[in-house]
Write an enzyme that holds these catalytic residues in place. Structure first.
Site, PDB file in Angstrom:
ATOM      1  N   SER A 141     -10.563  -9.951  -6.084  1.00  0.00           N
ATOM      2  CA  SER A 141     -11.833 -10.522  -5.985  1.00  0.00           C
ATOM      3  C   SER A 141     -12.113 -11.333  -7.250  1.00  0.00           C
ATOM      4  O   SER A 141     -11.581 -11.149  -8.177  1.00  0.00           O
ATOM      5  CB  SER A 141     -13.069  -9.286  -5.700  1.00  0.00           C
ATOM      6  N   TYR A 154     -16.430  -1.013  -8.019  1.00  0.00           N
ATOM      7  CA  TYR A 154     -15.781  -2.073  -7.446  1.00  0.00           C
ATOM      8  C   TYR A 154     -14.922  -3.029  -8.349  1.00  0.00           C
ATOM      9  O   TYR A 154     -13.994  -3.512  -8.283  1.00  0.00           O
ATOM     10  CB  TYR A 154     -16.615  -2.861  -6.330  1.00  0.00           C
TER      11      TYR A 154
HETATM   12  P1  NAD Z   1     -14.376  -5.869   6.271  1.00  0.00           P
HETATM   13  O1  NAD Z   1     -15.372  -4.749   6.086  1.00  0.00           O
HETATM   14  O2  NAD Z   1     -14.684  -6.872   7.301  1.00  0.00           O
HETATM   15  O3  NAD Z   1     -12.883  -5.215   6.553  1.00  0.00           O
HETATM   16  C1  NAD Z   1     -12.296  -4.234   6.084  1.00  0.00           C
HETATM   17  C2  NAD Z   1     -11.430  -3.480   6.944  1.00  0.00           C
HETATM   18  O4  NAD Z   1     -10.711  -2.489   6.121  1.00  0.00           O
HETATM   19  C3  NAD Z   1     -12.270  -2.807   8.066  1.00  0.00           C
HETATM   20  O5  NAD Z   1     -11.229  -3.028   9.418  1.00  0.00           O
HETATM   21  C4  NAD Z   1     -12.102  -1.316   7.705  1.00  0.00           C
HETATM   22  O6  NAD Z   1     -11.833  -0.488   8.783  1.00  0.00           O
HETATM   23  C5  NAD Z   1     -10.748  -1.419   6.837  1.00  0.00           C
HETATM   24  N1  NAD Z   1     -10.631  -0.218   5.941  1.00  0.00           N
HETATM   25  C6  NAD Z   1     -11.805   0.437   5.333  1.00  0.00           C
HETATM   26  N2  NAD Z   1     -11.385   1.582   4.820  1.00  0.00           N
HETATM   27  C7  NAD Z   1     -10.079   1.639   5.320  1.00  0.00           C
HETATM   28  C8  NAD Z   1      -9.007   2.569   4.723  1.00  0.00           C
HETATM   29  N3  NAD Z   1      -9.398   3.713   3.953  1.00  0.00           N
HETATM   30  N4  NAD Z   1      -7.872   2.557   5.255  1.00  0.00           N
HETATM   31  C9  NAD Z   1      -7.481   1.577   5.900  1.00  0.00           C
HETATM   32  N5  NAD Z   1      -8.613   0.601   6.405  1.00  0.00           N
HETATM   33  C10 NAD Z   1      -9.624   0.700   5.757  1.00  0.00           C
HETATM   34  O7  NAD Z   1     -14.084  -6.623   4.812  1.00  0.00           O
HETATM   35  P2  NAD Z   1     -13.487  -7.785   4.438  1.00  0.00           P
HETATM   36  O8  NAD Z   1     -14.801  -8.543   3.660  1.00  0.00           O
HETATM   37  O9  NAD Z   1     -12.670  -8.575   5.256  1.00  0.00           O
HETATM   38  O10 NAD Z   1     -12.822  -7.050   2.940  1.00  0.00           O
HETATM   39  C11 NAD Z   1     -11.481  -7.364   2.837  1.00  0.00           C
HETATM   40  C12 NAD Z   1     -10.902  -7.280   1.396  1.00  0.00           C
HETATM   41  O11 NAD Z   1     -11.298  -8.490   0.713  1.00  0.00           O
HETATM   42  C13 NAD Z   1     -11.552  -5.929   0.713  1.00  0.00           C
HETATM   43  O12 NAD Z   1     -10.651  -5.590  -0.244  1.00  0.00           O
HETATM   44  C14 NAD Z   1     -12.555  -6.481  -0.150  1.00  0.00           C
HETATM   45  O13 NAD Z   1     -12.954  -5.969  -1.446  1.00  0.00           O
HETATM   46  C15 NAD Z   1     -11.989  -7.870  -0.418  1.00  0.00           C
HETATM   47  N6  NAD Z   1     -12.980  -9.008  -0.627  1.00  0.00           N
HETATM   48  C16 NAD Z   1     -14.093  -9.308  -0.023  1.00  0.00           C
HETATM   49  C17 NAD Z   1     -14.937 -10.232  -0.209  1.00  0.00           C
HETATM   50  C18 NAD Z   1     -16.085 -10.621   0.649  1.00  0.00           C
HETATM   51  O14 NAD Z   1     -17.011 -11.465   0.305  1.00  0.00           O
HETATM   52  N7  NAD Z   1     -16.217 -10.286   1.784  1.00  0.00           N
HETATM   53  C19 NAD Z   1     -14.840 -11.033  -1.686  1.00  0.00           C
HETATM   54  C20 NAD Z   1     -13.957 -10.482  -2.481  1.00  0.00           C
HETATM   55  C21 NAD Z   1     -13.039  -9.549  -1.891  1.00  0.00           C
END
Ligand code: NAD
Length: 259
Positions: A141, A154
């Site tokens: 991130s 985080y």
């Molecule tokens: P999201 O909530 O849309 O998807 C996350 C997925 O992870 C879900 O399908 C959930 O069921 C799954 N999950 C959660 N806990 C889990 C576990 N213990 N084991 C297996 N699966 C699990 O989130 P997203 O925004 O797509 O985030 C994905 C990644 O991107 C994360 O690591 C997040 O920190 C990172 N990220 C997101 C953003 C953002 O702005 N959305 C920015 C930077 C980084």
């Protein structure tokens, strides 16, 4: 930069960023293994991909549970004979002021992000080392490089992934296994949608102001990063032909953070 028939375990691929990585990998002939806590959603994603002609497979996996991780990787190798790519993407967000941050929430978040990255990597590595090929990409991130209020766990976890990937870059090199971190800015996924009202409440501002004055304030164009922006960066590393880029992180944030 060929991804054809490359088998990729993508954690958290039933939703958001991980799902789009799976879709785009499949469009380039790769085989995504949708590993998610939410099996029903993972199966729906895999079924959607198969309808469009791709090969795809769903597995139930809590990335913080060693047994489930080992089983998911073993099932993948039993089905396809290999695992070429790991995208360690599953993640959650929990925001609290530091002074009130419940220890249980700290441990939960650290377990999913850091234990999850460690366990999935370790389980894939023995197969990658034997095959002398592997591409491991961690979902970092902007918070791998920058801090924000309310995000003690985080920010700590996302910084930690940089260290993990650098160790793997060194240890994996002789086996042609590379490691990278992709570091997105804010992407409009369920993870972020949940944060907007929470941050509005905790910071005492409107939801619109959370988006404008907190989330997108430092971007060059006031735009959210898209799942496509992130997936393209992940697949760039996944298709990388050599060790040239190993150990690097790439920020994909519309200029919010410039390395
Ligand atoms: P999201 O909530 O849309 O998807 C996350 C997925 O992870 C879900 O399908 C959930 O069921 C799954 N999950 C959660 N806990 C889990 C576990 N213990 N084991 C297996 N699966 C699990 O989130 P997203 O925004 O797509 O985030 C994905 C990644 O991107 C994360 O690591 C997040 O920190 C990172 N990220 C997101 C953003 C953002 O702005 N959305 C920015 C930077 C980084």
């Amino acid at each position: 930069m060929d991804l054809k028939n490359r088998v990729a375990i993508i954690t958290g691929a039933a939703s958001g960023i991980g799902k789009d990585i799976a879709v785009r990998l499949a469009a380039r002939g790769g085989i995504p293994v949708i590993a998610d806590l939410n099996l029903a959603a993972a199966e729906a994603t895999a079924a959607e991909l198969r309808t469009s002609g791709a090969d795809a497979f769903a597995i139930a996996m809590d990335v913080a549970n060693e047994e489930q991780v080992e089983k998911g990787v073993a099932d993948t190798v039993a089905r396809y004979g290999k695992v070429d790519i790991l995208v360690s993407n599953a993640g959650i967000q929990i925001v609290h002021p530091f002074v009130d941050y419940p220890y249980a929430d700290w441990k939960k978040l650290i377990a999913i992000h850091l234990d999850g990255a460690f366990l999935t990597t370790k389980a894939c590595l023995k197969h990658m080392y034997a095959a002398k090929y592997g591409r491991v990409i961690y979902m970092g991130s902007v918070h791998s490089h920058e801090a924000s209020k309310l995000k003690a766990a985080y920010v700590t976890a996302k910084h930690g992934l940089l260290g993990l990937s650098r160790v793997l870059a060194k240890e994996g090199a002789e086996y042609n296994v590379t490691a990278n971190v992709v570091c997105p800015g804010f992407v409009r996924t369920p993870l972020v949608d949940k944060q907007i009202p929470e941050q509005a409440k905790q910071l005492g501002i409107s939801e619109q102001d959370v988006v404008k004055t907190v989330m997108l304030k430092d971007t060059v164009d006031g735009e959210f990063t898209t799942t496509a922006d992130v997936a393209d960066a992940v697949l760039y590393f996944a298709a990388s032909p050599s060790n040239a880029l190993t150990g690097q992180s790439l920020v994909v944030s519309h200029g919010w953070y410039m390395q």
